[in-house]
Design a protein around this motif. Structure first.
Motif, PDB file in Angstrom:
ATOM      1  N   HIS A 136       0.841  -1.192   0.000  1.00  0.00           N
ATOM      2  CA  HIS A 136       0.000   0.000   0.000  1.00  0.00           C
ATOM      3  C   HIS A 136       0.879   1.245   0.000  1.00  0.00           C
ATOM      4  O   HIS A 136       1.789   1.363   0.822  1.00  0.00           O
ATOM      5  N   MET A 161      -1.502  -1.110  -4.209  1.00  0.00           N
ATOM      6  CA  MET A 161      -2.591  -0.145  -4.090  1.00  0.00           C
ATOM      7  C   MET A 161      -2.043   1.231  -3.732  1.00  0.00           C
ATOM      8  O   MET A 161      -1.135   1.355  -2.916  1.00  0.00           O
ATOM      9  N   HIS A 163      -3.821   4.800  -2.347  1.00  0.00           N
ATOM     10  CA  HIS A 163      -5.155   5.151  -1.869  1.00  0.00           C
ATOM     11  C   HIS A 163      -5.111   6.265  -0.823  1.00  0.00           C
ATOM     12  O   HIS A 163      -4.076   6.560  -0.226  1.00  0.00           O
ATOM     13  N   TYR A 194      -3.016  -6.063 -11.584  1.00  0.00           N
ATOM     14  CA  TYR A 194      -3.703  -5.879 -10.309  1.00  0.00           C
ATOM     15  C   TYR A 194      -3.133  -4.688  -9.535  1.00  0.00           C
ATOM     16  O   TYR A 194      -2.707  -4.798  -8.395  1.00  0.00           O
ATOM     17  N   THR A 196      -4.378  -1.194  -7.957  1.00  0.00           N
ATOM     18  CA  THR A 196      -5.629  -0.598  -7.509  1.00  0.00           C
ATOM     19  C   THR A 196      -5.408   0.859  -7.135  1.00  0.00           C
ATOM     20  O   THR A 196      -4.500   1.176  -6.362  1.00  0.00           O
ATOM     21  N   ARG A 198      -7.565   3.737  -5.398  1.00  0.00           N
ATOM     22  CA  ARG A 198      -8.830   3.776  -4.646  1.00  0.00           C
ATOM     23  C   ARG A 198      -8.878   4.984  -3.728  1.00  0.00           C
ATOM     24  O   ARG A 198      -7.868   5.421  -3.180  1.00  0.00           O
ATOM     25  N   THR A 219      -6.574  -3.899 -13.809  1.00  0.00           N
ATOM     26  CA  THR A 219      -6.420  -2.647 -13.072  1.00  0.00           C
ATOM     27  C   THR A 219      -7.775  -2.239 -12.512  1.00  0.00           C
ATOM     28  O   THR A 219      -8.795  -2.358 -13.181  1.00  0.00           O
TER      29      THR A 219
END
Length: 496
Positions: A136, A161, A163, A194, A196, A198, A219
């Motif tokens: 992350h 990810m 985010h 993959y 992300t 967000r 994606t």
């Protein structure tokens, strides 16, 4: 370094001290010493103690910048697999990013992304794609100004990810750039897998676009708000299976009836790839809401009120003549409609077209094949606007096959369909039913069903004589008072 080691030593002492106060009670059927230490309760107590120790370690390690974490040998030798030696959460403020947006955070954000991409891995996803294990990059709810695109420095990465915050382009951001740019080149078929994005707000500051995704697989762009773009909000090129959902896009922040609507420009979403999906997305300002030039894409729950058709706007533009393969369902075209060039395998259903919004089939090579426009609602202002229209300025549609336009609910607009029904009454030997007001394609009827009912109980001979120019002509051998009912269909195979 000495401070960090002292800190870890103190933490270890606290954990061991805490462990000394834990009393383990074991119950079993046998009272022998062996039975007291072989039961499942002992293992459960040990696992609880190890989990407690791991939680203390994680709290200490997460508070440090990921690049500075270097576990001591004693930690590395811990027997419990639940102990996280290198947490994969990269807090951007630990790299010096300014969450107030007052100073440039480009380098800090870039460093955090770089560390995430080059961090620990857990094998592979697709061939050539390193599995980052769910790393992350946490924006921590901050507002960060950047002066250049956050372009991933390496390709061949996946399971990552970004985010939880806002990115805003500076006043000198490149006008052809994207705030987040997944466009690194690699020797593999796909650059990324993959990834992300967000819970982000992306403010392009009228200096380019929001997100670019090139040659990537699976994606996910979820719960994002993308505003103030001048080129494209989200651009997807190549690859496949990019999912855009629960997001809002608009060049100008407005809720409709904007005095500057005539000047809206840019494209909110441009899909130049296959097998993508857009679901539950609102596009509130742009010249074109969604442009699609790839195959097998799906749109569901899309609300477009980006720029009214009367001002030259388009809600959804399907620009792949001859191989559309697009499904548009449960959507809301709000004063802005759909344009499809030479549509082949296009399905539009269960959608609302408001404010004289309509569907335009545009001839490029004169082909329309496998098109379903069914079970929609059209609501207009009684200005005579047709719900489905043809643009044949480049030439007429020469091949029409498997086209069904029917069962649409229409109010305040003119119905157009490929299936038409009509009736006529008269005393004579011939009857003509003109279906041009309903039928979409000019001079095209392939099948006709008709019923002739006389009112004087006579049985004349009768036949279908002609169906040219979308007019059905029926003739009897004698004059009789009769009613004639007709159903005509344009959707069957047809070519010139």
């Amino acid at each position: 370094m000495e401070v960090k080691m002292a800190r870890r030593t103190l933490l270890w002492s606290m954990i061991m001290g805490l462990a000394s106060f834990i009393t383990i009670q074991v119950y079993g059927e046998s009272s022998s010493p062996a039975a007291q230490f072989s039961g499942g309760h002992y293992r459960e107590q040990m696992q609880k103690m190890q989990s407690m120790k791991a939680s203390f370690l994680r709290r200490d390690l997460v508070s440090l910048p990921p690049s500075s974490i270097s576990p001591s040998p004693s930690f590395a030798q811990a027997p419990s697999p639940s102990v996280t030696q290198s947490p994969r959460v990269y807090h951007v403020t630990s790299y010096g990013a300014d969450p107030t947006g007052q100073t440039d955070s480009t380098e800090a954000l870039f460093d955090a992304i770089t560390d995430a991409l080059e961090g620990p891995s857990d094998g592979w996803l697709m061939e050539g794609i390193v599995n980052l294990g769910g790393a992350h990059v946490d924006l921590e709810g901050g507002n960060y100004m950047i002066t250049r695109p956050l372009r991933f420095p390496v390709a061949g990465r996946g399971n990552l990810m970004i985010h939880g915050g806002t990115l805003k382009a500076s006043n000198n951001f490149p006008t052809d750039g994207y705030l987040i740019d997944l466009s690194a080149t690699s020797g593999s078929e796909y650059n990324y897998e993959y990834v992300t994005l967000r819970d982000l707000m992306l403010d392009s500051n009228y200096r380019g676009g929001g997100i670019q995704v090139m040659n990537s697989l699976r994606t996910s762009i979820d719960n994002c708000y993308i505003a103030h773009f001048t080129t494209t909000g989200i651009l997807v090129q190549g690859g496949h299976e990019t999912y855009i959902r629960n997001s809002f896009l608009g060049q100008h922040i407005t809720a409709g009836r904007d005095p500057g609507e005539r000047k809206f420009s840019g494209t909110a979403i441009n899909l130049m790839g296959n097998d993508n999906a857009i679901t539950d997305v609102v596009i509130f300002s742009a010249a074109i809401g969604i442009m699609i030039s790839g195959q097998a894409n799906t749109l569901s729950g899309v609300h477009c009120y980006n720029k009214a058709a009367g001002f030259g706007g388009t809600g959804i533009y399907l620009k792949l003549p001859g191989l559309t393969q697009t499904r548009i369902v449960n959507s809301y075209l709000d004063y802005t409609g759909i344009v499809a060039e030479d549509p082949v395998e296009l399905h539009i259903s269960s959608s609302l077209f408001l404010g004289d919004a309509y569907i335009l089939l545009k001839s490029i090579n004169g082909v329309v094949n496998g098109v379903n426009i069914v079970d929609n609602m059209f609501s207009g202002s009684d200005k005579g606007v047709e719900i489905v229209q043809l643009d044949q300025r480049n030439g007429p549609f020469k091949m029409v096959d498997q086209v069904v336009i029917d069962r649409n609910n229409v109010k305040g607009m003119n119905v157009k369909a490929t299936v038409a029904r009509g009736s006529v009454q008269g005393n004579g030997s011939s009857w003509t039913i003109d279906l041009n007001p309903i039928l979409l394609f000019p001079d095209l009827i392939k099948h006709v069903l008709y019923t002739l009912i006389t009112s004087d109980r006579s049985f004349p001979n009768h036949a279908l004589r002609n169906m040219s120019d979308n007019r059905v002509f029926i003739e009897a051998n004698v004059a009789v008072p009769a009613s004639v009912f007709v159903m005509a269909d344009q959707g069957s195979s047809y070519s010139t």
